[in-house]
Scaffold this motif. Sequence first.
Motif, short mmCIF file in Angstrom:
data_model
loop_
_atom_site.label_atom_id
_atom_site.label_comp_id
_atom_site.label_asym_id
_atom_site.label_seq_id
_atom_site.Cartn_x
_atom_site.Cartn_y
_atom_site.Cartn_z
N TYR A 33 -3.74 5.05 5.37
CA TYR A 33 -2.36 4.56 5.46
C TYR A 33 -1.75 4.88 6.83
CZ TYR A 33 2.60 3.96 4.26
OH TYR A 33 3.91 3.56 4.24
N TYR A 34 -1.82 6.14 7.21
CA TYR A 34 -1.22 6.55 8.47
C TYR A 34 -2.08 6.14 9.68
CZ TYR A 34 2.06 9.14 5.61
OH TYR A 34 3.03 9.46 4.69
N ASP A 72 -6.36 -5.12 1.15
CA ASP A 72 -7.36 -5.15 0.08
C ASP A 72 -8.23 -3.90 0.10
OD1 ASP A 72 -6.44 -7.62 -0.70
OD2 ASP A 72 -8.00 -8.75 0.35
N ASP A 73 -8.63 -3.49 1.28
CA ASP A 73 -9.52 -2.33 1.39
C ASP A 73 -8.81 -1.05 1.00
OD1 ASP A 73 -12.16 -1.44 2.09
OD2 ASP A 73 -11.29 -0.49 3.86
N SER A 74 -7.55 -0.91 1.38
CA SER A 74 -6.80 0.30 1.02
C SER A 74 -6.61 0.39 -0.49
CB SER A 74 -5.43 0.29 1.72
OG SER A 74 -5.58 0.38 3.12
N LEU A 75 -6.30 -0.74 -1.13
CA LEU A 75 -6.13 -0.76 -2.58
C LEU A 75 -7.45 -0.46 -3.29
CD1 LEU A 75 -3.73 -3.83 -2.96
CD2 LEU A 75 -3.14 -1.39 -3.01
N TYR A 76 -8.54 -0.97 -2.73
CA TYR A 76 -9.86 -0.68 -3.30
C TYR A 76 -10.17 0.81 -3.22
CZ TYR A 76 -14.92 -0.23 -3.62
OH TYR A 76 -16.19 0.18 -3.97
N LEU A 77 -9.92 1.41 -2.05
CA LEU A 77 -10.20 2.83 -1.87
C LEU A 77 -9.34 3.69 -2.80
CD1 LEU A 77 -10.52 3.06 2.03
CD2 LEU A 77 -12.35 3.32 0.34
N VAL A 106 0.84 -1.20 0.00
CA VAL A 106 0.00 0.00 0.00
C VAL A 106 0.88 1.25 0.00
CG1 VAL A 106 -1.76 1.27 1.29
CG2 VAL A 106 -1.82 -1.24 1.24
N SER A 107 0.57 2.18 -0.89
CA SER A 107 1.34 3.42 -0.99
C SER A 107 0.88 4.43 0.06
CB SER A 107 1.20 4.02 -2.38
OG SER A 107 -0.12 4.49 -2.60
N LYS A 108 1.72 5.41 0.33
CA LYS A 108 1.40 6.42 1.33
C LYS A 108 0.19 7.27 0.96
CE LYS A 108 6.18 6.90 2.95
NZ LYS A 108 7.33 7.83 3.14
N SER A 109 -0.12 7.30 -0.32
CA SER A 109 -1.25 8.13 -0.77
C SER A 109 -2.60 7.45 -0.55
CB SER A 109 -1.09 8.45 -2.27
OG SER A 109 -1.04 7.25 -3.04
N GLU A 164 -9.11 7.04 -7.78
CA GLU A 164 -8.58 7.28 -9.13
C GLU A 164 -9.69 7.24 -10.17
OE1 GLU A 164 -5.59 4.33 -9.59
OE2 GLU A 164 -4.12 5.37 -8.32
N ASP A 165 -10.63 6.32 -10.01
CA ASP A 165 -11.76 6.24 -10.94
C ASP A 165 -12.64 7.48 -10.85
OD1 ASP A 165 -10.85 3.77 -11.69
OD2 ASP A 165 -12.30 2.63 -10.48
#
Length: 319
Positions: A134-135, A302-307, A127-130, A312-313
């Motif tokens: 994340y924090y 999974d949830d962070s990547l979904y969000l 998961v990226s910081k953006s 982005e969409d």
Amino acid sequence: MHSSILTTAALSMIYVDSVGASVGDRSWFYQKCLKNCSTSNCTDVETFLQKQPYHLQLLQWNCTDECKYECMWSTVEAFRRDGSGVPQFHGKWPFVRILGVQEPASTLFSILNALSHLGLIWFRSKVSKSCPLYYVSHGHAMVAINAWTWSTVFHARDTDFTEKMDYFFAFSIVLYNVFIFSCRILGTKVRWRQFMVGVILLMIYAQHIHYLHFIKFDYGYNMKMNVFFGMVNMVGWLIWYGVKYKKQRYVWKCAAVVLGIDALLLLELFDFPPFWWALDAHALWHAGTAPLGLLWYSFIIDDSLYLKQWEEDMALKLD
């Protein structure tokens, strides 16, 4: 939020909801043994310390504590000879001491629960910081590791100080998990919402600790506070799961963690003397929550990547 660690830490206090007198330490046999031991061995502290192994000194086992430990086992044998079963002492079952560690199994499993938060390394690699939360997820890992560290210390050596640290920091996980849930529902873009929820929860935490430390260390009150916020968190996540499941299939992991905790809590209802004088229901509960911690990290990845993908969409649609 990490539901497993939330409820575990929240309810980790229930099993010690009474540390007053129990059948074993109230017994005439135990009281007589303790009096005789103290009279014979605890009048010369210097001599006692010279004979005591270093690891027991390190864990602060004084002469009175040693007498209590030895008399506990003498009393257990006396009860068993009379066919009376295994008694509890000061609200706890008798545990065999290993290298001075008072509850070896619960201590080991508390360490494993703390280590389950190395899942944060896995989270950071995926998961990226953006990404949203994340924090917030990092904060949760730090709070949980601290709480499980004190759980380890408490199970290794039960004193007034370690007991309070275990209780205080366990409640910090409970409230932080409510904070995580609020962030997931309200989002992280509008910072004042997070700030307000955080301030309210910090005020609740400060009031709770102040009451327990300065007014009355009330086990019943502490349990009610933990159960209430734990239930709020659990019900919230299960409702969220019901709403999201059809479109976000990965949320089954969240429900599995929450329901898994509920199943493990049944162990506390069927308390029993420890197997091999080390493995009781509470220790088994801690053993079960450690792998659920890793499942939780799988869910938040999974949830962070979904969000992130959803954001982005939405940005593309606005363009």
